[in-house]
Design an enzyme around this catalytic site. Structure first.
Site, PDB file in Angstrom:
ATOM      1  N   GLU A 439       0.902  -1.363   0.598  1.00 51.85           N
ATOM      2  CA  GLU A 439      -0.099   0.283  -0.500  1.00 51.85           C
ATOM      3  C   GLU A 439       0.379   1.084   0.371  1.00 51.85           C
ATOM      4  OE1 GLU A 439      -3.092  -1.025  -0.692  1.00 51.85           O
ATOM      5  OE2 GLU A 439      -2.958  -2.781  -0.313  1.00 51.85           O
ATOM      6  N   GLY A 440       1.628   1.244  -0.954  1.00 54.63           N
ATOM      7  CA  GLY A 440       2.978   2.436  -0.473  1.00 54.63           C
ATOM      8  C   GLY A 440       4.441   2.307   0.116  1.00 54.63           C
TER       9      GLY A 440
END
Length: 596
Positions: A439-440
Site C-alpha cells: 500500500e505504498g
C-alpha cells in the site's frame, strides 16, 4: 506461542477518553451507539479473535496457501473461520446499511481490525482488501454495479481485491500496460498483475477484482488509467455466480511472512479476454483507486499496531516465565524470571508505551473519519477531513515501522529462544515486515506527506494541529497534579521541534523538492513520535482525573507511568530527527551513482 488476549481495558480507555465515543453517538446515523453496544461489539470481536483466528495463526504460517489445478486453497481451518466471520456480519461492521452493513462507527471497526490482525494477520488481510474494494465501488461505481455487487461484498459472501502492480510497474503506475478493450456494455481485459493479496481462494464462491488498465485510445501516463470491476465468476441474471471469467491465479509468491495469505500472480485474458465493467469514468481510474488505497492505508497502519501488540504479549508472558540470572538488587541470590531484570523491563516498557501511543493515534484518526462522513456542519467536516488527509500517511508509515521495530524487540526479549521458530516470536517479525512495503512504502508515504499534503494547503492543517498540541502541553504544565508538569515540558519541546522541521520542509520543498524528499522519512517518523506524544499527553490528563476520582487507580497510575516513560525515553527521538531533517540530503543526492 502465547495465546492472544485482546487489551480491552486500554481499548475502552482510548475510545471513551481520547476518541470521544460518546460524542460520536450524537452524529446522524450513530444515535444507537451506546457504551453498552460498543462493549458488546468489542467483547464479541475479542472472542472471535482469541478463539477462532488466533489458533490458526501458527498452523497457517507453517502450511501456507496452496495453488492447485482448481485454484488456490486456503490453509486448513481458514474457510471454516471465514464462514464464521461472514456469518457474524463482521465484514460489514462499519458498512453502509443500504447494502446490508451495520453502519457502526469506524472507531469501533478500527478496534476490531486491531484484534483480528493481532490474532491472525494473514487471515485479516482478506477483509481489509474487501473493505477497500467495497468503498471504491460504493463511491464510484454505477448504480447497476452497486446493486449487483455491494450486498455480497458488504456481507462478506464475496471478497474483493486491488490489482495495481505489474512486473514492470510497481509504484510507478504510469507504466501500467494491462489493456481494456471496449465491447458493448463491458470491456475485455488482457494483462498480468502481481502481488495480489488474496487474489484467489476457496473461502467464498466469488472474488471481485478491481483492476487498473488502459483503454486503447487512453493518453500516456497516469492520466490514461481506468478502473474496472472483474469478477472471478460472471453473474447470472438472478445475481448468482455463473460462468467462470477469463481471470486466473498462475502462481503464488514465496514470501518471508504472512504465508497463509495467498499473494497471487493474476493473469487476465489468457483466452478470450476477462470481462470487466468500468468503475466511474474512463481515465479517472487512479483517482477512483485512491479511495480504496486510503482505506487500505488506514487499515495497514492499524496492522502495524496489531502485530506490535501481539509481539509484546508474547514477550511479556515469556519474560514472566523464563527464569534466568540473579539481578544485582536481588537479596535472595536466587535466580528470577527475566522480567525482574532492568533491561528486560526497559524493553517491555519501550514496547508497551509505543503501542499505547499508536493505539490512541489510530483510534483518534478513526473517530475523525467518522466525523468527516457524518458531522452535520460543513466546516467541521472539512476540518476533520484535512486532519485525516494529513495524518493517514503518518499513521501508515510510523505505525508499520514501529511494528517491525517492536516485533524485533520481542525477539530480543526472548534471547536465543526468540530466534527459534517454535516460540512464535519469529513469525511476528516476519509477518510485520511486509506492512512497511505494501500500500505504498514508507518512502512513498513520506513523499505524500511532504510533496502533497503539506504542499496542498501551505501547511495549514499541520499548523492547526500544532496549535492544538500546544494547548495540551500548556494544560499539562498548569495542572495541579505535579506528576503532569514534566510531561508537558517534554511534550512542548517536541512540538517546537515539529514546527521547526515543518517550516524547513515547506521552505525547502518550494525551491528544491529533492532536498526535501531526502529528509521526508525522517520528517514522517518525527511527526509520528510527536503525534504519539500528543495522545499520551492527553491520556495522562484523563488518567490523572480518573485517578483523583478513585476510578480503577492501578490502571490510571500505570497509564501515567507509561506516559512518563514515553515522554522521557521515546519523545527525545523527535529532537534528534529534527536535526536530521534540518540537515537536508547531506550529500545523498550529490554522490555519483557509480560510487554507491
Amino acid at each position: 506461542m502465547s495465546t492472544y488476549i485482546a487489551p480491552l481495558r486500554d481499548m475502552r480507555f482510548v475510545m471513551t477518553e481520547l476518541a470521544d465515543l460518546g460524542a460520536l453517538s450524537s452524529l446522524p446515523g450513530l444515535e444507537e451507539v451506546t457504551p453498552e453496544l460498543a462493549d458488546a461489539v468489542l467483547e464479541e470481536a475479542a472472542r472471535l479473535a482469541a478463539e477462532v483466528l488466533a489458533p490458526l495463526n501458527k498452523t497457517g504460517d507453517e502450511q501456507g496457501a496452496r495453488l492447485t489445478p482448481d485454484g488456490v486453497v486456503a490453509a486448513d481451518g481458514f474457510a471454516q473461520a471465514y464462514r464464521q466471520f461472514s456469518a457474524g456480519g463482521w465484514g460489514g461492521l462499519s458498512g453502509d446499511p443500504a447494502f446490508g452493513g451495520q453502519g457502526l462507527p469506524e472507531l469501533l471497526n478500527a478496534a476490531a481490525v486491531e484484534m483480528w490482525n493481532s490474532a491472525n494477520m494473514a487471515f485479516a488481510l482478506c477483509p481489509v482488501l474487501t473493505a477497500g474494494a467495497t468503498e471504491a465501488l460504493r463511491q464510484h461505481g454505477s448504480e447497476e454495479l452497486r446493486q449487483r455487487y455491494l450486498q455480497n461484498l458488504v456481507s462478506g459472501a464475496w471478497t474483493g481485491t486491488m490489482n495495481l502492480t505489474e512486473p514492470q510497474a510497481g509504484s510507478d503506475l504510469a507504466a501500467v500496460r494491462t489493456k481494456a478493450v471496449p465491447e458493448g456494455d463491458h470491456y475485455r481485459l488482457y494483462g498480468q498483475k502481481i502481488f495480489i493479496t488474496w487474489g484467489d481462494h476457496d473461502m467464498t464462491d466469488n472474488v471481485i477484482h478491481l483492476v487498473l488498465a488502459r483503454t486503447p485510445d487512453a493518453p500516456e501516463g497516469v492520466r490514461g488509467i481506468s478502473l474496472f470491476l472483474v469478477p472471478k465468476f460472471l453473474l447470472n441474471a438472478d445475481g448468482s455466480p455463473g460462468q467462470r471469467n477469463d481471470v486466473h491465479c498462475v502462481s503464488l509468491e514465496h514470501k518471508l511472512g504472512i504465508h497463509a495469505s495467498p499473494t497471487c500472480v493474476m493473469s487476465f485474458g489468457d483466452r478470450d479476454g476477462a470481462i470487466g465493467y468500468l468503475v466511474g469514468h474512463e481515465n479517472k481510474g487512479l483517482a477512483h483507486m485512491f479511495t480504496m488505497m486510503n482505506e487500505a492505508r488506514q487499515k495497514v497502519g492499524v496492522q502495524g499496531l496489531a502485530i506490535a501488540e501481539r509481539a509484546y504479549q508474547q514477550a511479556r508472558e515469556y519474560a514472566k516465565e523464563r527464569v534466568q540470572g540473579r539481578p544485582a538488587a536481588s537479596r535472595s541470590g536466587q535466580a528470577v524470571a527475566i522480567i525482574h531484570h532492568p533491561d528486560v523491563r526497559r524493553m517491555l516498557l519501550t514496547m508497551k508505551s509505543q503501542i499505547e501511543a499508536m493505539r490512541a493515534f489510530a483510534y483518534v484518526i478513526a473517530a475523525d473519519m467518522d466525523r468527516t462522513h457524518r458531522h452535520p456542519d460543513d466546516s467541521e467536516r472539512a476540518r476533520r477531513q484535512a486532519r485525516v488527509d494529513l495524518l493517514i500517511p503518518v499513521l501508515k508509515g510510523w505505525c508499520t515501522e514501529l511494528g517491525v521495530e517492536i516485533a524485533s524487540l520481542g525477539v530480543q526479549v526472548h534471547g536465543g529462544m526468540g530466534y527459534i521458530e517454535e516460540t512464535g516470536a519469529c513469525q511476528f517479525l516476519r509477518d510485520a515486515r511486509i506492512a512497511t512495503i505494501y500500500e505504498g512504502t514508507t518512502g512513498i508515504q513520506a513523499a505524500d506527506l511532504v510533496g502533497r499534503k503539506l504542499a496542498s494547503d501551505g501547511g495549514a492543517a499541520m499548523a492547526a494541529l500544532i496549535v492544538e498540541m500546544r494547548s495540551v502541553a500548556l494544560e499539562l504544565e498548569r495542572s495541579a497534579d505535579t506528576r503532569l508538569a514534566p510531561l508537558g515540558i517534554a511534550f512542548a519541546v517536541s512540538v517546537q521541534a515539529l514546527e521547526d522541521a515543518t517550516r524547513w520542509m515547506l521552505r525547502t520543498a518550494a525551491t528544491g523538492i529533492d532536498e526535501a524528499l531526502a529528509s521526508s522519512v525522517d520528517y514522517l517518523m518525527m511527526t509520528g513520535y510527536v503525534c504519539g506524544g500528543w495522545q499520551m499527553a492527553r491520556a495522562a490528563l484523563a488518567a490523572s482525573k480518573k485517578d483523583a476520582a478513585g476510578d480503577d487507580q492501578d490502571f490510571q497510575r500505570t497509564k501515567l507511568a507509561t506516559a512518563r516513560f514515553y515522554a522521557e525515553k521515546i519523545l527525545p527521538k523527535a529532537h534528534a530527527l529534527r536535526e536530521t531533517v534540518l540537515r537536508g540530503a547531506s550529500g545523498a543526492i550529490d554522490i555519483p551513482i557509480e560510487q554507491f
